[in-house]
Write an enzyme that holds these catalytic residues in place. Structure first.
Site, PDB file in Angstrom:
ATOM      1  CB  CYS A  63      -0.752  -0.289   1.374  1.00 54.90           C
ATOM      2  SG  CYS A  63      -2.087   1.245   1.738  1.00 54.90           S
ATOM      3  CB  CYS A  69      -2.124   4.465   6.916  1.00 55.07           C
ATOM      4  SG  CYS A  69      -3.421   3.869   7.181  1.00 55.07           S
ATOM      5  CB  CYS A  72      -0.640  -1.770   8.038  1.00 63.16           C
ATOM      6  SG  CYS A  72      -2.423  -2.668   7.043  1.00 63.16           S
ATOM      7  CB  CYS A 153      -7.831   0.632   2.680  1.00 61.78           C
ATOM      8  SG  CYS A 153      -7.188  -0.361   3.815  1.00 61.78           S
ATOM      9  CD  GLN A 253     -13.743 -12.986  15.534  1.00 62.43           C
ATOM     10  OE1 GLN A 253     -13.398 -12.950  14.847  1.00 62.43           O
ATOM     11  NE2 GLN A 253     -14.130 -13.821  16.981  1.00 62.43           N
ATOM     12  CG  PHE A 280     -17.391 -13.713  27.021  1.00 57.47           C
ATOM     13  CD1 PHE A 280     -17.531 -12.967  27.885  1.00 57.47           C
ATOM     14  CD2 PHE A 280     -16.650 -14.687  27.924  1.00 57.47           C
ATOM     15  CE1 PHE A 280     -17.177 -12.660  29.103  1.00 57.47           C
ATOM     16  CE2 PHE A 280     -16.871 -14.737  28.780  1.00 57.47           C
ATOM     17  CZ  PHE A 280     -16.931 -13.715  30.078  1.00 57.47           C
ATOM     18  CG  ASP A 348     -14.450 -15.240  21.100  1.00 57.69           C
ATOM     19  OD1 ASP A 348     -13.755 -14.743  21.118  1.00 57.69           O
ATOM     20  OD2 ASP A 348     -14.985 -15.195  20.192  1.00 57.69           O
ATOM     21  CB  CYS A 374      -8.460 -10.700  20.414  1.00 57.24           C
ATOM     22  SG  CYS A 374      -9.287 -10.081  20.839  1.00 57.24           S
TER      23      CYS A 374
END
Length: 416
Positions: A63, A69, A72, A153, A253, A280, A348, A374
């Site tokens: 990119c 930005c 990332c 993007c 997700q 959850f 989760d 996560c």
């Protein structure tokens, strides 16, 4: 701020290169281990000025906005070492609490790309030729409140095509902006679902103008702070055999491929269970798929998510009974007596983990627990609690749906 030449020793947990100096570690974004770089240094942070000796693992980013930005962190790193590093985040977090389970290779799950994004809009303090306020709409800059006005993007899914133009149109209606707007967009099977936050109360004429924008850009739904502005049709996503109508601003997700892979790992782990608790549960990412083979009791703090989950089960053939309850598992975790009814538990939680619930699970006698997370650190903490209570962490599978970032998902299987 001083200029310094630094040797990068390793990549830190957030994806920055780390240089070891006599004064302590210095974190330099956009660098790789083994590189010698010129930086502008301020305390423990460094801004990359030039790469003097590049790593053989450095590649061209995909990119043109990369580096400016803030979306990332690691487009400049070859895929092999990047994947090994991401798996290492999980291994290291578990090792810090004394756990050394089998950790599988990282599972790539970017698929077509991210199906949800949050754009930011900010006024620039000037005026355009026709009296319109100048705006900047895009993503937040790297370690900055400035907005990087992107035109495309590469990590977004095709389903978000048109989302940026719609966000621009919404920002123009709401200008002048007293403060930045957050414009959350989710790609559903019936079109874009957009929720706008930060606008404050709106006059009726602006609400009408927003409705016109929603119609012109064929949004499935437009809400403001969760309040409906216009809905052409419910934003729907398929989960197993069911179709779920998403509540405004609801969690989903990040990628469809990531959701499918996580669900497959969970389903395989609990394949022999007849009654499962899904803690959850959200809108039913796991519950709706698990119900194809087992009775499921879902627990979730957000009432709209529970309502959507239950509604999605109605009239769907081939599902075993599903119950769902609104319950704050941080304040009212399921107790051992309640957990006694289940053959398996899936949890989760959000990024902060499920410490209170993990303590109750550790005191219960559920044969099988599957943890989805996560965040390696909170997962490791909760895993340690379970293992101290008599569980064995059999395996962990890391899943990468946030390509080029330091975020990693994982599925851990615990057996008593």
């Amino acid at each position: 701020m001083s200029t310094a030449r630094l040797a990068i020793a390793r990549i830190g947990n957030r994806g920055d290169g780390v240089a070891d100096t006599p004064e302590g570690p210095v974190f330099v974004p956009l660098t790789l281990a083994g590189e010698v770089v010129e930086t502008e240094r301020e305390k423990d942070r460094g801004r990359l000025v030039a790469v003097i000796e590049p790593s053989a693992e450095r590649v061209d980013p995909v990119c043109r906005h990369f580096g400016v930005c803030g979306g990332c962190a690691l487009q400049h790193w070859a895929s092999g070492p990047y994947e090994a590093w991401k798996r290492g985040l999980v291994v290291e977090a578990l090792a810090r609490v004394g756990l050394a389970p089998e950790v599988a290779a990282l599972v790539p799950a970017h698929g077509e790309g991210r199906r949800r994004a949050v754009f930011h809009a900010r006024g620039t303090g000037g005026s355009a030729p026709k009296g319109r306020d100048l705006l900047s709409v895009g993503f937040a800059g790297r370690r900055s409140h400035a907005i990087v006005a992107i035109d495309a993007c590469p990590v977004l899914a095709p389903g978000l095509d048109g989302a940026l133009k719609a966000a621009w149109a919404v920002a123009q209606v709401l200008a002048p902006l007293a403060k930045p707007l957050d414009i959350q967009v989710t790609a559903s099977e019936t079109g874009l679902d957009m929720d706008v936050r930060g606008s404050g109360p709106l006059r009726p004429d602006r609400v009408a103008a927003l409705a016109e924008v929603a119609g012109a850009h064929r949004l499935a739904r437009l809400t403001r702070h969760g309040e409906l502005v216009l809905q052409r049709e419910p934003p729907l996503v398929t989960m197993g055999r069911a179709r779920v109508a998403l509540p405004p601003g609801s969690f989903l997700q990040a990628t469809a491929a990531g959701e499918a892979r996580l669900a497959a790992l969970v389903g395989e782990a609990v394949r022999d269970a007849g009654r499962i608790a899904d803690l959850f549960s959200g809108v039913g990412t796991f519950a709706l798929r698990l119900a194809e083979r087992a009775r499921v009791a879902a627990y979730e703090s957000a009432a709209p998510a529970v309502e959507s989950l239950l509604k999605a089960t109605r009239g769907v053939s081939g599902l075993k009974p599903v119950t769902a309850e609104v319950r704050d598992l941080f304040r009212r975790p399921l107790l051992p007596l309640e957990l006694k009814a289940f053959d398996a538990v899936v949890f989760d939680p959000p990024r902060q983990g499920a410490e209170a619930q993990a303590r109750q699970l550790a005191a219960a006698r559920v044969p099988l627990v599957v943890g989805v997370s996560c965040d390696p650190v909170s997962f490791a903490r909760d895993a340690h609690i379970l293992c101290e209570g008599g569980y064995r962490l059999e395996s962990v599978t890391p899943v990468d749906q946030f390509l080029y970032s330091a975020h990693v998902e994982m599925v851990g299987v615990f057996r008593r």
